[in-house]
Design an enzyme around this catalytic site. Sequence first.
Site, PDB file in Angstrom:
ATOM      1  N   HIS A   1      -1.025  -3.104  -7.323  1.00  0.00           N
ATOM      2  CA  HIS A   1      -1.757  -2.726  -6.112  1.00  0.00           C
ATOM      3  C   HIS A   1      -3.258  -2.885  -6.347  1.00  0.00           C
ATOM      4  CE1 HIS A   1      -3.040   0.537  -3.060  1.00  0.00           C
ATOM      5  NE2 HIS A   1      -2.874  -0.615  -2.440  1.00  0.00           N
TER       6      HIS A   1
ATOM      7  N   GLU B   1      -3.478  -0.772  -9.640  1.00  0.00           N
ATOM      8  CA  GLU B   1      -2.430   0.185 -10.011  1.00  0.00           C
ATOM      9  C   GLU B   1      -1.186  -0.629 -10.395  1.00  0.00           C
ATOM     10  OE1 GLU B   1      -2.949   4.158  -7.413  1.00  0.00           O
ATOM     11  OE2 GLU B   1      -2.614   2.398  -6.178  1.00  0.00           O
TER      12      GLU B   1
ATOM     13  N   SER C   1       0.831  -1.212   0.000  1.00  0.00           N
ATOM     14  CA  SER C   1       0.000   0.000   0.000  1.00  0.00           C
ATOM     15  C   SER C   1       0.856   1.250   0.000  1.00  0.00           C
ATOM     16  CB  SER C   1      -0.849   0.050   1.277  1.00  0.00           C
ATOM     17  OG  SER C   1      -1.695  -1.045   1.370  1.00  0.00           O
TER      18      SER C   1
ATOM     19  N   ASN D   1      -3.714   5.748  -2.628  1.00  0.00           N
ATOM     20  CA  ASN D   1      -3.431   5.958  -1.200  1.00  0.00           C
ATOM     21  C   ASN D   1      -2.787   7.319  -0.921  1.00  0.00           C
ATOM     22  OD1 ASN D   1      -4.623   3.634  -0.391  1.00  0.00           O
ATOM     23  ND2 ASN D   1      -2.742   2.436  -0.302  1.00  0.00           N
TER      24      ASN D   1
HETATM   25  N1  CAA Z   1     -15.449  -9.978  -0.547  1.00  0.00           N
HETATM   26  C1  CAA Z   1     -16.037 -10.257  -1.732  1.00  0.00           C
HETATM   27  N2  CAA Z   1     -17.183  -9.697  -2.137  1.00  0.00           N
HETATM   28  C2  CAA Z   1     -17.771  -8.812  -1.332  1.00  0.00           C
HETATM   29  C3  CAA Z   1     -17.223  -8.462  -0.075  1.00  0.00           C
HETATM   30  C4  CAA Z   1     -16.012  -9.082   0.308  1.00  0.00           C
HETATM   31  N3  CAA Z   1     -15.388  -8.781   1.452  1.00  0.00           N
HETATM   32  N4  CAA Z   1     -18.029  -7.561   0.510  1.00  0.00           N
HETATM   33  C5  CAA Z   1     -19.054  -7.351  -0.339  1.00  0.00           C
HETATM   34  N5  CAA Z   1     -18.888  -8.097  -1.450  1.00  0.00           N
HETATM   35  C6  CAA Z   1     -19.762  -8.126  -2.627  1.00  0.00           C
HETATM   36  C7  CAA Z   1     -21.130  -8.652  -2.264  1.00  0.00           C
HETATM   37  O1  CAA Z   1     -21.196 -10.058  -2.420  1.00  0.00           O
HETATM   38  C8  CAA Z   1     -22.039  -7.932  -3.246  1.00  0.00           C
HETATM   39  O2  CAA Z   1     -22.073  -8.573  -4.499  1.00  0.00           O
HETATM   40  P1  CAA Z   1     -23.459  -8.635  -5.348  1.00  0.00           P
HETATM   41  O3  CAA Z   1     -24.053  -7.266  -5.295  1.00  0.00           O
HETATM   42  O4  CAA Z   1     -22.996  -9.032  -6.704  1.00  0.00           O
HETATM   43  O5  CAA Z   1     -24.260  -9.647  -4.649  1.00  0.00           O
HETATM   44  C9  CAA Z   1     -21.337  -6.601  -3.498  1.00  0.00           C
HETATM   45  O6  CAA Z   1     -19.985  -6.769  -3.058  1.00  0.00           O
HETATM   46  C10 CAA Z   1     -22.004  -5.490  -2.742  1.00  0.00           C
HETATM   47  O7  CAA Z   1     -22.036  -5.888  -1.374  1.00  0.00           O
HETATM   48  P2  CAA Z   1     -23.147  -5.513  -0.332  1.00  0.00           P
HETATM   49  O8  CAA Z   1     -24.443  -5.291  -1.044  1.00  0.00           O
HETATM   50  O9  CAA Z   1     -23.132  -6.473   0.795  1.00  0.00           O
HETATM   51  O10 CAA Z   1     -22.627  -4.196   0.337  1.00  0.00           O
HETATM   52  P3  CAA Z   1     -22.286  -2.817  -0.295  1.00  0.00           P
HETATM   53  O11 CAA Z   1     -23.201  -2.456  -1.393  1.00  0.00           O
HETATM   54  O12 CAA Z   1     -22.169  -1.932   0.883  1.00  0.00           O
HETATM   55  O13 CAA Z   1     -20.829  -2.991  -0.944  1.00  0.00           O
HETATM   56  C11 CAA Z   1     -18.509  -2.765  -0.738  1.00  0.00           C
HETATM   57  C12 CAA Z   1     -19.755  -3.456  -0.208  1.00  0.00           C
HETATM   58  C13 CAA Z   1     -18.252  -3.165  -2.190  1.00  0.00           C
HETATM   59  C14 CAA Z   1     -17.353  -3.220   0.120  1.00  0.00           C
HETATM   60  C15 CAA Z   1     -18.743  -1.217  -0.665  1.00  0.00           C
HETATM   61  O14 CAA Z   1     -19.165  -0.853   0.626  1.00  0.00           O
HETATM   62  C16 CAA Z   1     -17.523  -0.406  -1.021  1.00  0.00           C
HETATM   63  O15 CAA Z   1     -17.220  -0.200  -2.187  1.00  0.00           O
HETATM   64  N6  CAA Z   1     -16.805   0.069   0.015  1.00  0.00           N
HETATM   65  C17 CAA Z   1     -15.580   0.851  -0.173  1.00  0.00           C
HETATM   66  C18 CAA Z   1     -14.439  -0.082  -0.446  1.00  0.00           C
HETATM   67  C19 CAA Z   1     -13.167   0.649  -0.676  1.00  0.00           C
HETATM   68  O16 CAA Z   1     -13.071   1.873  -0.609  1.00  0.00           O
HETATM   69  N7  CAA Z   1     -12.111  -0.123  -0.913  1.00  0.00           N
HETATM   70  C20 CAA Z   1     -10.780   0.411  -1.071  1.00  0.00           C
HETATM   71  C21 CAA Z   1     -10.081   0.335   0.255  1.00  0.00           C
HETATM   72  S1  CAA Z   1      -8.475   1.054   0.207  1.00  0.00           S
HETATM   73  C22 CAA Z   1      -7.510  -0.135  -0.454  1.00  0.00           C
HETATM   74  O17 CAA Z   1      -7.927  -1.229  -0.741  1.00  0.00           O
HETATM   75  C23 CAA Z   1      -6.062   0.228  -0.708  1.00  0.00           C
HETATM   76  C24 CAA Z   1      -5.104   0.075   0.404  1.00  0.00           C
HETATM   77  O18 CAA Z   1      -3.920  -0.104   0.089  1.00  0.00           O
HETATM   78  C25 CAA Z   1      -5.468   0.172   1.840  1.00  0.00           C
HETATM   79  P1  NAD Z   2      -3.552  -9.293   6.460  1.00  0.00           P
HETATM   80  O1  NAD Z   2      -3.055  -9.018   7.822  1.00  0.00           O
HETATM   81  O2  NAD Z   2      -5.010  -9.564   6.279  1.00  0.00           O
HETATM   82  O3  NAD Z   2      -2.780 -10.519   5.832  1.00  0.00           O
HETATM   83  C1  NAD Z   2      -1.394 -10.619   5.767  1.00  0.00           C
HETATM   84  C2  NAD Z   2      -1.071 -12.083   5.734  1.00  0.00           C
HETATM   85  O4  NAD Z   2       0.310 -12.239   5.438  1.00  0.00           O
HETATM   86  C3  NAD Z   2      -1.313 -12.770   7.091  1.00  0.00           C
HETATM   87  O5  NAD Z   2      -2.266 -13.808   6.918  1.00  0.00           O
HETATM   88  C4  NAD Z   2       0.062 -13.296   7.498  1.00  0.00           C
HETATM   89  O6  NAD Z   2       0.018 -14.575   8.088  1.00  0.00           O
HETATM   90  C5  NAD Z   2       0.741 -13.359   6.150  1.00  0.00           C
HETATM   91  N1  NAD Z   2       2.193 -13.330   6.255  1.00  0.00           N
HETATM   92  C6  NAD Z   2       2.955 -12.648   7.104  1.00  0.00           C
HETATM   93  N2  NAD Z   2       4.262 -12.921   6.855  1.00  0.00           N
HETATM   94  C7  NAD Z   2       4.272 -13.765   5.821  1.00  0.00           C
HETATM   95  C8  NAD Z   2       5.290 -14.400   5.105  1.00  0.00           C
HETATM   96  N3  NAD Z   2       6.575 -14.199   5.419  1.00  0.00           N
HETATM   97  N4  NAD Z   2       4.940 -15.207   4.068  1.00  0.00           N
HETATM   98  C9  NAD Z   2       3.624 -15.398   3.742  1.00  0.00           C
HETATM   99  N5  NAD Z   2       2.625 -14.825   4.426  1.00  0.00           N
HETATM  100  C10 NAD Z   2       2.948 -14.022   5.438  1.00  0.00           C
HETATM  101  O7  NAD Z   2      -3.084  -8.061   5.577  1.00  0.00           O
HETATM  102  P2  NAD Z   2      -3.682  -7.547   4.193  1.00  0.00           P
HETATM  103  O8  NAD Z   2      -4.684  -6.510   4.484  1.00  0.00           O
HETATM  104  O9  NAD Z   2      -4.023  -8.701   3.338  1.00  0.00           O
HETATM  105  O10 NAD Z   2      -2.405  -6.783   3.617  1.00  0.00           O
HETATM  106  C11 NAD Z   2      -1.388  -7.461   2.903  1.00  0.00           C
HETATM  107  C12 NAD Z   2      -0.658  -6.478   2.016  1.00  0.00           C
HETATM  108  O11 NAD Z   2      -1.587  -5.864   1.106  1.00  0.00           O
HETATM  109  C13 NAD Z   2       0.023  -5.331   2.752  1.00  0.00           C
HETATM  110  O12 NAD Z   2       1.193  -4.982   2.068  1.00  0.00           O
HETATM  111  C14 NAD Z   2      -1.013  -4.204   2.665  1.00  0.00           C
HETATM  112  O13 NAD Z   2      -0.449  -2.937   2.774  1.00  0.00           O
HETATM  113  C15 NAD Z   2      -1.554  -4.446   1.252  1.00  0.00           C
HETATM  114  N6  NAD Z   2      -2.899  -3.936   0.991  1.00  0.00           N
HETATM  115  C16 NAD Z   2      -3.862  -3.992   1.956  1.00  0.00           C
HETATM  116  C17 NAD Z   2      -5.134  -3.519   1.649  1.00  0.00           C
HETATM  117  C18 NAD Z   2      -6.231  -3.573   2.656  1.00  0.00           C
HETATM  118  O14 NAD Z   2      -7.285  -2.950   2.418  1.00  0.00           O
HETATM  119  N7  NAD Z   2      -6.107  -4.268   3.760  1.00  0.00           N
HETATM  120  C19 NAD Z   2      -5.409  -3.026   0.360  1.00  0.00           C
HETATM  121  C20 NAD Z   2      -4.393  -3.018  -0.602  1.00  0.00           C
HETATM  122  C21 NAD Z   2      -3.128  -3.453  -0.278  1.00  0.00           C
END
Ligand code: CAA
Ligand code: NAD
Length: 299
Positions: free
Chosen positions: A141, A153, A120, A191
């Site tokens: 990503h 990405e 991330s 991000n």
């Molecule tokens: N895994 C797989 N599928 C999922 C799921 C999950 N965890 N959660 C929900 N879904 C699916 C559902 O099955 C549903 O599919 P259908 O409509 O085809 O049946 C669909 O997604 C919509 O789900 P819901 O109706 O239960 O709920 P919702 O309309 O609130 O949608 C959501 C759920 C898609 C998660 C929506 O709330 C959303 O888009 N949230 C924002 C997610 C977001 O911003 N993600 C980016 C996070 S940042 C990141 O990832 C980067 C990083 O590095 C941290």
């Molecule tokens: P998570 O905590 O759900 O899962 C990480 C997993 O990695 C754990 O199950 C752990 O057992 C495993 N692990 C740790 N050390 C390991 C190793 N040496 N070999 C194999 N597995 C190992 O975390 P996550 O949310 O899946 O995040 C994983 C990566 O994806 C991170 O780099 C995070 O920044 C990135 N990411 C996270 C998100 C998010 O929304 N959570 C979105 C995009 C990218």
Amino acid sequence: MSEVKTIGVLGCGLMGAGIAQVAASSGFKTIVREINQDLVDKGLGNIKKQLERNAAKGKITPEDKDKTIANLSGATSLDELKSCDFIIEAIVEDVSVKSEVYGYLDKICPSHTIFASNTSSLTITEMAAATQRADRFCGMHFFNPVPVMKLVEIVKGVRTSDETFAKAFALGKALGKTPIATKDNSGFVVNFLLVPYLLGAIRAVQNNIASIDDIDKGMVLGCGYPMGPLTLLDFVGIDTTYRIAEIMFKEYGEPMYSCPPLLRKMFLAGFYGKKSGKGFYDYSSGTPVVNKEIENYVK
Ligand code: CAA
Ligand code: NAD
């Protein structure tokens, strides 16, 4: 994508499980590696449940579900990934842990294997330096939940070759995603913009600007976001967000990326969000309710 037949996925947590599911359902032989058998079983079990739910809803056929499951296998040893053409890493957001794994894989994988990190916030160039294949190293990503979110990405590190970048871009499409190209910039595009917003929401809780519930309602009803920032933080993981903030602040030195003290406290308290049962919300009863311990703490 004729050259890529087998994809290795490192980690079967939130992101690894989603990436493995998408790879297997896109027709690739997929080997997903966790650090022990319990985590392999848990991760594969989550993928199967998701596929069963999709089949029950009629989103996929029972044959598609069976084919996806047949394409998937679990592993605990890194050595089992040496037959992979492409390895996508989704393990803990810690550069030393990631670099150690990359250093080992670099020695055992054939020269054509491409490494892609789902990081991330770390830079691709830093992780690639742990290998002798910086030209065959890139970022891919994905977004959470991976089976639902359409974006990936594709990141070019300083030494990533054009050929590797093109292969990763094509793989992103073969996985059913829309790839966008980004520079090797901590946080890439999404991000870089999203993290200050999420950290701002934590500062709003910390400063008691409004209740947890109302901050979330504000962004859902006021801006049309699918979930509020505090729900999203619980969904992404408080532990992962804490690590991201530390990394991005170190990289940019800008206050908007600095870790709010409340985020650090939640990390130390083990409130990792949905994955641990408690974050800004408490998930223990099935229906999320505001976590009273956080509410009382910030009063
Ligand atoms: N895994 C797989 N599928 C999922 C799921 C999950 N965890 N959660 C929900 N879904 C699916 C559902 O099955 C549903 O599919 P259908 O409509 O085809 O049946 C669909 O997604 C919509 O789900 P819901 O109706 O239960 O709920 P919702 O309309 O609130 O949608 C959501 C759920 C898609 C998660 C929506 O709330 C959303 O888009 N949230 C924002 C997610 C977001 O911003 N993600 C980016 C996070 S940042 C990141 O990832 C980067 C990083 O590095 C941290
Ligand atoms: P998570 O905590 O759900 O899962 C990480 C997993 O990695 C754990 O199950 C752990 O057992 C495993 N692990 C740790 N050390 C390991 C190793 N040496 N070999 C194999 N597995 C190992 O975390 P996550 O949310 O899946 O995040 C994983 C990566 O994806 C991170 O780099 C995070 O920044 C990135 N990411 C996270 C998100 C998010 O929304 N959570 C979105 C995009 C990218």
